[in-house]
Design an enzyme around this catalytic site. Structure first.
Site: not given
Ligand code: BV8
Length: 232
Positions: A93, A108, A219
């Protein structure tokens, strides 16, 4: 320890109080979709219309939400902090920049950016994209995709991010679940390089145990208080 260089990582939680959905809500669906159905290159190749509709809906929603007190506090810190400061957001965003943050990286990608697969150019994109958009640079039709980093794709500006983390005295993680790499691994690099580490999240994240300090709460309350303390 006196703090000069700061790196801040934000996730969907920092935009939650502005009304934007987080990824891992209670139902495990993200705006009604499973993440793997809309957030991978394979999903886009399989069903471009579905993926475009998903991102078009999220882009359109930006017009009806505002930065919240957390975004504004981070922008104030950016404007007043005399040392190095880098805000790395996982969010696509535009709320950090609308609040006034300048030293900002969207690791991202961004909803308001398009990417032409025919010529490789990236460009601002405000309206719906859909499958038949033409590239403003090369004019080709059908090769324009959201400029978003999907699973399996390389996040942006990783060299610059890792350099800033190695040099920082303080690493702060705000509103992220610690579920996705490489962002979830930044705290380990920061610790290894001697930085203090602080997490502020609604509830402890998967990586809470890695932080020197973990504060829980919304936050919009925690971040302004933290910025006031830092600037006082
Ligand atoms: C890569 C696109 C390699 C944008 C996103 C196994 C082990 C380790 C890693 C991997 C694996 N298998 C695959 C992987 C790699 C993979 C990965 O990590 N997978 C995970 C699922 C295991 N990662 C990737 O593929 C990345 N790339 O590794 O490339 C590579 C190397 C060389 C060459 C080429 C490639 C790419 C990752 C990016 C993916 N794109 N989004 C969009 O569409 O929006 S990911 C998406 O989820 C988001 O972008 C964000 O980054 C991610 C995590 O989300 P959060 O932001 O944390 O949000 P979430 O809802 O999860 O949590 C919100 C938090 O806020 C909560 O904790 C909540 O309690 C809190 N909250 C809520 N309200 C409030 C609050 N806090 C405060 N105040 C509030 N009011």
């Amino acid at each position: 320890m006196d703090i000069r260089n700061i790196v801040i990582l934000t996730g969907a939680g920092v935009s939650a109080e502005s009304g934007l959905a987080t990824f891992r809500g209670p139902d495990g669906l993200w705006e009604g979709h499973r993440v793997e159905d809309v957030c991978t290159p394979e999903a886009f190749a399989r069903d471009p219309a579905l993926v475009h509709a998903f991102y078009d809906a999220r882009r359109a929603k930006l017009g009806s939400v505002e930065p919240n007190a957390a975004h504004r506090a981070l922008a104030r810190l950016d404007g007043q902090w005399p040392g190095d400061l880098l805000l790395v957001t996982q969010n696509v965003d535009d709320l950090h920049e609308r609040a006034g943050s300048k030293r900002l990286i969207h690791m991202h990608g961004e909803l308001k950016s398009g990417w032409c697969l025919a010529c490789g150019e990236r460009f601002r994109w405000e309206a719906a994209m859909g499958e038949q958009s033409s590239c403003p640079s090369c004019g080709s039709v059908g090769g324009v995709r959201p400029d978003i980093v999907w699973f399996g794709e390389m996040p942006y500006q990783m060299d610059r991010i890792e350099e800033a983390i190695r040099r920082c005295d303080l690493f702060v993680s705000i509103g992220t679940s610690g579920a996705v790499y490489p962002a979830a691994g930044f705290v380990q690099t920061a610790r290894y390089c001697g930085a203090r580490t602080l997490e502020m999240n609604l509830e402890p994240s998967l990586g809470s145990y890695l932080f020197d300090e973990s504060r829980t709460g919304p936050a919009s309350e925690l971040v302004p208080r933290w910025v006031d303390d830092l600037l006082s």
